[in-house]
Design a protein around this motif. Structure first.
Motif, PDB file in Angstrom:
ATOM      1  N   SER A   3       0.855  -1.184   0.000  1.00 34.98           N
ATOM      2  CA  SER A   3       0.000   0.000   0.000  1.00 34.98           C
ATOM      3  C   SER A   3       0.889   1.231   0.000  1.00 34.98           C
ATOM      4  O   SER A   3       1.719   1.416   0.899  1.00 34.98           O
ATOM      5  CB  SER A   3      -0.925  -0.010   1.222  1.00 34.98           C
ATOM      6  OG  SER A   3      -1.890   1.004   1.146  1.00 34.98           O
TER       7      SER A   3
ATOM      8  N   ARG B 211      -5.189   3.637  -5.186  1.00 36.30           N
ATOM      9  CA  ARG B 211      -6.257   3.967  -4.248  1.00 36.30           C
ATOM     10  C   ARG B 211      -7.408   4.652  -4.993  1.00 36.30           C
ATOM     11  O   ARG B 211      -7.203   5.314  -6.005  1.00 36.30           O
ATOM     12  CB  ARG B 211      -5.760   4.916  -3.139  1.00 36.30           C
ATOM     13  CG  ARG B 211      -4.723   4.319  -2.229  1.00 36.30           C
ATOM     14  CD  ARG B 211      -4.534   5.164  -0.978  1.00 36.30           C
ATOM     15  NE  ARG B 211      -4.217   6.560  -1.224  1.00 36.30           N
ATOM     16  CZ  ARG B 211      -2.982   7.046  -1.371  1.00 36.30           C
ATOM     17  NH1 ARG B 211      -1.937   6.233  -1.359  1.00 36.30           N
ATOM     18  NH2 ARG B 211      -2.775   8.341  -1.550  1.00 36.30           N
TER      19      ARG B 211
ATOM     20  N   HIS C 189     -11.064   3.573   2.355  1.00 32.59           N
ATOM     21  CA  HIS C 189      -9.787   2.966   1.959  1.00 32.59           C
ATOM     22  C   HIS C 189      -9.592   1.607   2.635  1.00 32.59           C
ATOM     23  O   HIS C 189      -9.123   0.651   1.995  1.00 32.59           O
ATOM     24  CB  HIS C 189      -8.642   3.898   2.321  1.00 32.59           C
ATOM     25  CG  HIS C 189      -8.467   5.062   1.391  1.00 32.59           C
ATOM     26  ND1 HIS C 189      -8.529   4.939   0.029  1.00 32.59           N
ATOM     27  CD2 HIS C 189      -8.197   6.382   1.644  1.00 32.59           C
ATOM     28  CE1 HIS C 189      -8.311   6.123  -0.538  1.00 32.59           C
ATOM     29  NE2 HIS C 189      -8.112   7.012   0.413  1.00 32.59           N
TER      30      HIS C 189
ATOM     31  N   ASP D 273     -11.795  -0.911   1.027  1.00 31.66           N
ATOM     32  CA  ASP D 273     -11.264  -1.270  -0.289  1.00 31.66           C
ATOM     33  C   ASP D 273     -10.188  -2.350  -0.166  1.00 31.66           C
ATOM     34  O   ASP D 273     -10.125  -3.281  -0.986  1.00 31.66           O
ATOM     35  CB  ASP D 273     -10.669  -0.046  -0.981  1.00 31.66           C
ATOM     36  CG  ASP D 273     -11.730   0.903  -1.523  1.00 31.66           C
ATOM     37  OD1 ASP D 273     -12.914   0.511  -1.588  1.00 31.66           O
ATOM     38  OD2 ASP D 273     -11.362   2.043  -1.871  1.00 31.66           O
TER      39      ASP D 273
ATOM     40  N   GLY E   5      -0.203   4.645   3.097  1.00 28.48           N
ATOM     41  CA  GLY E   5      -0.537   3.228   3.003  1.00 28.48           C
ATOM     42  C   GLY E   5      -0.466   2.512   4.338  1.00 28.48           C
ATOM     43  O   GLY E   5      -1.222   1.565   4.583  1.00 28.48           O
TER      44      GLY E   5
ATOM     45  N   ILE F  87      -3.655   3.319   6.172  1.00 28.33           N
ATOM     46  CA  ILE F  87      -4.742   2.508   5.625  1.00 28.33           C
ATOM     47  C   ILE F  87      -4.655   1.078   6.155  1.00 28.33           C
ATOM     48  O   ILE F  87      -5.668   0.471   6.527  1.00 28.33           O
ATOM     49  CB  ILE F  87      -4.699   2.527   4.086  1.00 28.33           C
ATOM     50  CG1 ILE F  87      -5.050   3.924   3.574  1.00 28.33           C
ATOM     51  CG2 ILE F  87      -5.646   1.485   3.496  1.00 28.33           C
ATOM     52  CD1 ILE F  87      -4.810   4.115   2.090  1.00 28.33           C
TER      53      ILE F  87
ATOM     54  N   GLU G 201      -7.452  13.540   0.757  1.00 28.95           N
ATOM     55  CA  GLU G 201      -6.997  12.526   1.709  1.00 28.95           C
ATOM     56  C   GLU G 201      -6.387  13.129   2.970  1.00 28.95           C
ATOM     57  O   GLU G 201      -6.458  12.514   4.040  1.00 28.95           O
ATOM     58  CB  GLU G 201      -6.028  11.569   1.016  1.00 28.95           C
ATOM     59  CG  GLU G 201      -6.725  10.751  -0.071  1.00 28.95           C
ATOM     60  CD  GLU G 201      -5.818   9.744  -0.740  1.00 28.95           C
ATOM     61  OE1 GLU G 201      -6.242   8.583  -0.893  1.00 28.95           O
ATOM     62  OE2 GLU G 201      -4.681  10.106  -1.114  1.00 28.95           O
TER      63      GLU G 201
END
Length: 289
Positions: free
Chosen positions: A38, A66, A86, A89, A110, A113, A207
């Protein structure tokens, strides 16, 4: 426009995945246990182009754009994107490629996330390496406000002067000195293309807000995720200054988990600056489980 087909190149299999509110672009390469990478910042599935082939002999490596970046399109571009989006996902993406708990290495955005995915989806990840997460909620209150304030200041700089004004603030925030930081040799160039510029805009405008307003981005739910079975490894860059907030986030995460941070080569973007050394360390950490 992403069409609902699967294409295979000599290097990777490329697929779209429809998820609520978006269509994700993702790529797989190699064989073995599933390892999701990520990316940091504005990075899409191609950001770790030098790292992925070095891991594909040991893992099925998954990378993706993303939602809102590059080829991962939003159904409603004006709809806010949240950290929960996120994280969900990630869960949907991994369900497409494995029915076992997966490995994940997250870098910066990442990493944040990945931590949220571990919180929202217990059992999804067996091991998560969280490298210098951008996650103000991991810090004590005063430092949390400083970290969030830096992100807001970058948004203000971008609104006033575009990427030319925001990039110096971003590199200072992350302790990056692109003109002097060392790298390995023969790396694939990463020019500031129009696509990357658009990704930077989404990253900064949308973000950053998701990060600073995230109600679940605190240390306590992350610790609960670790207790529920995800082994979380907090990682820092060897040359990142200890005063950098993402470095502090990693240390705070390790302290909350009762562990020590693992030092990766390079600084905040060491995974792209030192892909060979990063691959060796990832294999050592993940294959020794």
């Amino acid at each position: 426009m992403i069409t609902p087909t699967t294409t295979t190149t000599a290097a990777a299999t490329v697929r779209p995945l429809a998820v609520p509110g978006a269509t994700l672009h993702f790529q797989t390469q190699g064989s073995g246990p599933v390892l999701l990478l990520s990316q940091s910042g504005e990075g899409d599935a191609d950001r770790t182009v030098d790292l992925v082939p070095l891991l594909a002999d040991a893992f099925t490596v998954v990378t993706y754009d993303r939602r809102g970046l590059s080829r991962s399109t939003l159904d409603s571009p004006t709809q806010p994107v949240t950290m929960a989006d996120h994280a969900d996902d990630v869960a949907r993406l991994l369900a497409e490629v494995t029915d076992e708990p997966a490995l994940m290495a997250g870098f910066s955005m990442g990493a944040a996330i990945g931590l949220q995915a571990a919180v929202r989806h217990p059992g999804l990840l067996s091991i998560l390496i969280a490298h210098e997460p951008v996650m103000p909620g991991l810090l004590p209150e005063a430092e949390r406000a400083e970290h969030a304030g830096e992100l807001t200041a970058i948004q203000t700089a971008y609104a006033a002067g575009g990427l030319a004004a925001a990039l110096p603030a971003i590199t200072a925030h992350l302790g990056i000195d692109a003109a002097h930081d060392a790298t390995e040799e023969n790396l694939t160039p990463q020019p500031l293309t129009p696509r990357r510029q658009a990704n930077f805009r989404f990253f900064i405008e949308t973000e950053f807000t998701a990060l600073t307003t995230d109600p679940a981005g605190t240390a306590e739910p992350v610790r609960a995720a670790a207790l529920a079975g995800t082994r979380i490894i907090a990682a820092t860059g060897r040359t990142t200054r200890p005063t950098v907030h993402t470095h502090r986030c990693a240390r705070a995460l390790a302290a909350r988990l009762g562990t020590e941070t693992v030092e990766f080569p390079g600084g905040h973007n060491g995974n792209t600056a030192f892909p060979r050394a990063t691959a060796q360390l990832l294999k050592k950490l993940l294959l020794a489980r």
